[in-house]
Design a protein around this motif. Structure first.
Motif, PDB file in Angstrom:
ATOM      1  N   ARG A  27       0.827  -1.211   0.000  1.00 10.56           N
ATOM      2  CA  ARG A  27       0.000   0.000   0.000  1.00 10.56           C
ATOM      3  C   ARG A  27       0.854   1.251   0.000  1.00 10.56           C
ATOM      4  O   ARG A  27       0.621   2.196  -0.781  1.00 10.56           O
ATOM      5  CB  ARG A  27      -0.929  -0.015   1.228  1.00 10.56           C
ATOM      6  CG  ARG A  27      -1.741   1.277   1.384  1.00 10.56           C
ATOM      7  CD  ARG A  27      -2.642   1.254   2.603  1.00 10.56           C
ATOM      8  NE  ARG A  27      -1.905   1.148   3.855  1.00 10.56           N
ATOM      9  CZ  ARG A  27      -1.260   2.157   4.437  1.00 10.56           C
ATOM     10  NH1 ARG A  27      -1.221   3.364   3.867  1.00 10.56           N
ATOM     11  NH2 ARG A  27      -0.646   1.981   5.594  1.00 10.56           N
ATOM     12  N   ARG A  30       2.606   2.065  -3.241  1.00  6.81           N
ATOM     13  CA  ARG A  30       1.723   2.618  -4.271  1.00  6.81           C
ATOM     14  C   ARG A  30       1.126   3.961  -3.861  1.00  6.81           C
ATOM     15  O   ARG A  30       0.242   4.496  -4.553  1.00  6.81           O
ATOM     16  CB  ARG A  30       0.611   1.615  -4.594  1.00  6.81           C
ATOM     17  CG  ARG A  30       1.133   0.473  -5.463  1.00  6.81           C
ATOM     18  CD  ARG A  30       0.340  -0.793  -5.288  1.00  6.81           C
ATOM     19  NE  ARG A  30       0.885  -1.883  -6.113  1.00  6.81           N
ATOM     20  CZ  ARG A  30       1.999  -2.557  -5.834  1.00  6.81           C
ATOM     21  NH1 ARG A  30       2.711  -2.240  -4.759  1.00  6.81           N
ATOM     22  NH2 ARG A  30       2.429  -3.523  -6.632  1.00  6.81           N
ATOM     23  N   MET A  32      -0.910   4.713  -1.454  1.00  7.04           N
ATOM     24  CA  MET A  32      -2.319   4.661  -1.073  1.00  7.04           C
ATOM     25  C   MET A  32      -2.473   4.876   0.433  1.00  7.04           C
ATOM     26  O   MET A  32      -1.629   4.451   1.226  1.00  7.04           O
ATOM     27  CB  MET A  32      -2.926   3.300  -1.444  1.00  7.04           C
ATOM     28  CG  MET A  32      -2.925   2.983  -2.922  1.00  7.04           C
ATOM     29  SD  MET A  32      -3.559   1.303  -3.258  1.00  7.04           S
ATOM     30  CE  MET A  32      -5.304   1.521  -2.876  1.00  7.04           C
ATOM     31  N   THR A  33      -3.559   5.504   0.826  1.00  6.94           N
ATOM     32  CA  THR A  33      -3.887   5.611   2.243  1.00  6.94           C
ATOM     33  C   THR A  33      -4.737   4.402   2.638  1.00  6.94           C
ATOM     34  O   THR A  33      -5.267   3.685   1.783  1.00  6.94           O
ATOM     35  CB  THR A  33      -4.678   6.895   2.528  1.00  6.94           C
ATOM     36  OG1 THR A  33      -5.943   6.811   1.866  1.00  6.94           O
ATOM     37  CG2 THR A  33      -3.921   8.128   2.040  1.00  6.94           C
ATOM     38  N   SER A  35      -7.594   4.589   3.915  1.00  7.69           N
ATOM     39  CA  SER A  35      -8.956   4.877   3.474  1.00  7.69           C
ATOM     40  C   SER A  35      -9.140   4.512   2.008  1.00  7.69           C
ATOM     41  O   SER A  35     -10.175   3.941   1.622  1.00  7.69           O
ATOM     42  CB  SER A  35      -9.277   6.355   3.688  1.00  7.69           C
ATOM     43  OG  SER A  35      -9.242   6.683   5.060  1.00  7.69           O
ATOM     44  N   GLN A  36      -8.144   4.828   1.185  1.00  7.09           N
ATOM     45  CA  GLN A  36      -8.249   4.508  -0.243  1.00  7.09           C
ATOM     46  C   GLN A  36      -8.273   3.002  -0.475  1.00  7.09           C
ATOM     47  O   GLN A  36      -9.044   2.498  -1.293  1.00  7.09           O
ATOM     48  CB  GLN A  36      -7.078   5.155  -0.998  1.00  7.09           C
ATOM     49  CG  GLN A  36      -7.173   6.667  -1.090  1.00  7.09           C
ATOM     50  CD  GLN A  36      -5.903   7.303  -1.642  1.00  7.09           C
ATOM     51  OE1 GLN A  36      -4.803   6.748  -1.496  1.00  7.09           O
ATOM     52  NE2 GLN A  36      -6.049   8.471  -2.265  1.00  7.09           N
ATOM     53  N   LEU A  37      -7.423   2.283   0.257  1.00  2.00           N
ATOM     54  CA  LEU A  37      -7.412   0.826   0.097  1.00  2.00           C
ATOM     55  C   LEU A  37      -8.719   0.233   0.603  1.00  2.00           C
ATOM     56  O   LEU A  37      -9.286  -0.678  -0.012  1.00  2.00           O
ATOM     57  CB  LEU A  37      -6.229   0.210   0.847  1.00  2.00           C
ATOM     58  CG  LEU A  37      -6.110  -1.319   0.784  1.00  2.00           C
ATOM     59  CD1 LEU A  37      -6.067  -1.815  -0.662  1.00  2.00           C
ATOM     60  CD2 LEU A  37      -4.872  -1.800   1.545  1.00  2.00           C
ATOM     61  N   ALA A  39     -11.649   1.674   0.625  1.00  2.43           N
ATOM     62  CA  ALA A  39     -12.694   1.960  -0.355  1.00  2.43           C
ATOM     63  C   ALA A  39     -12.597   1.012  -1.552  1.00  2.43           C
ATOM     64  O   ALA A  39     -13.620   0.597  -2.115  1.00  2.43           O
ATOM     65  CB  ALA A  39     -12.599   3.411  -0.813  1.00  2.43           C
ATOM     66  N   ALA A  40     -11.364   0.639  -1.924  1.00  2.51           N
ATOM     67  CA  ALA A  40     -11.162  -0.219  -3.087  1.00  2.51           C
ATOM     68  C   ALA A  40     -11.701  -1.629  -2.872  1.00  2.51           C
ATOM     69  O   ALA A  40     -12.077  -2.313  -3.827  1.00  2.51           O
ATOM     70  CB  ALA A  40      -9.674  -0.272  -3.449  1.00  2.51           C
ATOM     71  N   ALA A  45     -11.621   2.053   6.807  1.00  2.11           N
ATOM     72  CA  ALA A  45     -10.189   2.250   7.028  1.00  2.11           C
ATOM     73  C   ALA A  45      -9.718   1.525   8.287  1.00  2.11           C
ATOM     74  O   ALA A  45      -8.609   0.992   8.337  1.00  2.11           O
ATOM     75  CB  ALA A  45      -9.882   3.744   7.126  1.00  2.11           C
ATOM     76  N   ALA A  69      -6.530  -4.900  -5.623  1.00  2.75           N
ATOM     77  CA  ALA A  69      -6.490  -3.467  -5.308  1.00  2.75           C
ATOM     78  C   ALA A  69      -5.060  -2.946  -5.237  1.00  2.75           C
ATOM     79  O   ALA A  69      -4.796  -1.777  -5.544  1.00  2.75           O
ATOM     80  CB  ALA A  69      -7.219  -3.207  -3.996  1.00  2.75           C
TER      81      ALA A  69
END
Length: 487
Positions: A27, A30, A32-33, A35-37, A39-40, A45, A69
């Protein structure tokens, strides 16, 4: 001294913690936060943080979703090697802090933050390794035995205490003497010895350190005429089993234990044939009437032998995780097996033999009953869940001991005795559960009590941790209180 990296390399496969670290590393690589992971993959989170900290096991579908993801493969996530040296240090620190030695130090856990330098983690790991070394340096013959027993219990748990090769050997041997199933008589055991080319001889002068002596050159098995009241078949079948399995003089204690387990297992498989025992147990499970005593009575064996055999077959053939323990009247654990996550008492290095079992457990409560030789059932609320247990008191040359078989609450529905209303609460290993006398008793008797210790029959015998004599001061104070004259 091993480094954190080499220690982790010894792992047999990925763990929730190593997978979590892989997720975090990928993560961050890449950008990514959490939260983004989250959401994916449709998760909050906070759930990603739980995963990255190794606090939850993931299903295959979840692993696939995470890999997609993160633009990675399942192999990337399941690689057990730490992604970086820092991860290796953090993983090693967490494992150390979850271990029995750290728990015995009664220290608060060291929180792992980015601000914590690598050098600080290395220092803690080095201190822990030195404590382990000092504990092991004190090791004598009992410690060697306890370590070997710990390794043996882990191996038994891995295979659910079931040995298919020994079951097949027993089946072949019984077929060779046309045994049709059911109990194996002493006459049939003697016939088996003759089939294997041995004659059986009972003598007065068998060496005191032996249970039997086999003369392979002349095809003779020597057994004692004088018997301690146990089952005569057992010693004969154990001698036959050792011969069939080709056991030579063991080169160490671990090998001695392995040979003993194999010989005992084969002897039990001969006395309680798998096919007959499984038919009986499966019928009993269907009727929700499983019981160790029925197995004992059906095959004319001791309760302890039936309990061992039940544990051999319960997981493999009935799908039931179980635990077994043998405990002296003073509460000291001498035999143990589990694959149902029950937590036995243990010392700083994870050894359980010689430890004292909680006074609230069925294995000790059975001694408190008026009908102490009847079958006893109990539910016990323990720190990691509720367990149902059945216990019985037995007697041998060393005195009274209890034999217990138990399982998790969810599986108690298959057993006779599940309707018991007896329920106890245990918070062991917290000292306040039963490891310390009540404050009033301690104040009254600490300076006045002068108990004399019962020395172990062997000076090399293991004693419970925290006590050089094995004296249970809780029991001493309660005894004195009960028998003290009134003021």
């Amino acid at each position: 001294m091993s480094t954190p990296e080499t220690a982790l390399d010894d792992e047999a496969g990925p763990t929730p913690l190593t997978i979590g670290r892989r997720v975090r590393s990928l993560r961050q690589a890449r950008g990514m936060t959490v939260s983004q992971l989250g959401a994916a993959i449709g998760r909050a989170a906070s759930q990603i943080s739980v995963i990255e900290n190794g606090r939850r096991e993931l299903r295959v579908s979840e692993l696939r979703a995470l890999a997609t993801a993160l633009g990675a493969t399942l192999d990337d996530l399941l690689d057990p090697a730490p992604p970086s040296r820092r991860d290796a240090l953090e993983l090693a620190l967490q494992r150390v802090q979850e271990g029995p030695l750290f728990a015995s130090l009664d220290l608060p856990p060291l929180a792992v933050r980015r601000s914590l330098p690598d050098e600080a983690i290395e220092t803690v790991l080095a201190l822990h390794a030195e404590l382990v070394r000092l504990h092991e340096r004190r090791a004598t013959t009992p410690e060697e035995a306890r370590r070997a027993n710990t390794e043996l219990r882990a191996a038994q748990r891995e295979r659910a205490n079931y040995y298919p090769a020994l079951e097949a050997t027993a089946r072949d041997l019984l077929g060779a003497i046309d045994h049709g199933g059911g109990p194996l008589s002493h006459s049939a055991a003697s016939s088996l010895a003759r089939h294997l080319g041995y004659s059986v001889h009972y003598v007065h002068d068998l060496p005191v350190t032996t249970r039997s002596v086999t003369d392979g050159r002349h095809g003779r098995i020597y057994l004692p005429i004088r018997h301690d009241g146990g089952d005569r078949r057992v010693v004969l079948l154990q001698a036959i089993a050792a011969s069939v399995l080709g056991h030579d003089e063991p080169g160490g204690y671990a090998e001695l234990l392995r040979q003993r387990v194999e010989a005992n297992y084969l002897a039990a498989a001969l006395m309680m044939p798998e096919d007959s025992a499984i038919r009986m147990l499966q019928e009993a499970k269907a009727a929700k009437e499983l019981s160790v005593e029925d197995l004992r009575d059906a095959f004319s064996v001791s309760y302890e032998a039936a309990a061992h055999r039940f544990c051999n077959l319960a997981t493999e053939h009935l799908g039931l995780p179980v635990h077994f323990l043998k405990v002296s009247a003073s509460g000291v654990l001498s035999k143990a097996y589990e694959n149902d996550d029950v937590r036995f008492p243990q010392d700083a290095l994870g050894n359980v033999l010689g430890q004292r079992v909680c006074r609230q457990w069925s294995a000790r409560q059975v001694f408190e009953r008026d009908d102490r030789y009847g079958i006893y059932h109990q539910y016990t609320d323990k720190p990691n869940g509720t367990y149902w247990c059945t216990s019985a008191v037995q007697t041998d040359a060393g005195g009274d001991f209890s034999v217990s078989v138990g399982t998790q609450y969810a599986h108690s529905k298959w057993f006779r005795g599940r309707d018991t209303t007896t329920r106890r609460y245990s918070s062991c290993p917290e000292p306040g559960c039963c490891g310390e006398p009540a404050p009033g008793l301690a104040e009254r008797w600490t300076d006045a009590a002068r108990p004399a210790a019962r020395i172990n029959s062997s000076l090399l015998a293991a004693t419970p941790s925290g006590s050089a004599t094995g004296i249970d001061r809780v029991a001493v104070y309660e005894f004195l209180e009960q028998h003290a004259p009134e003021a």
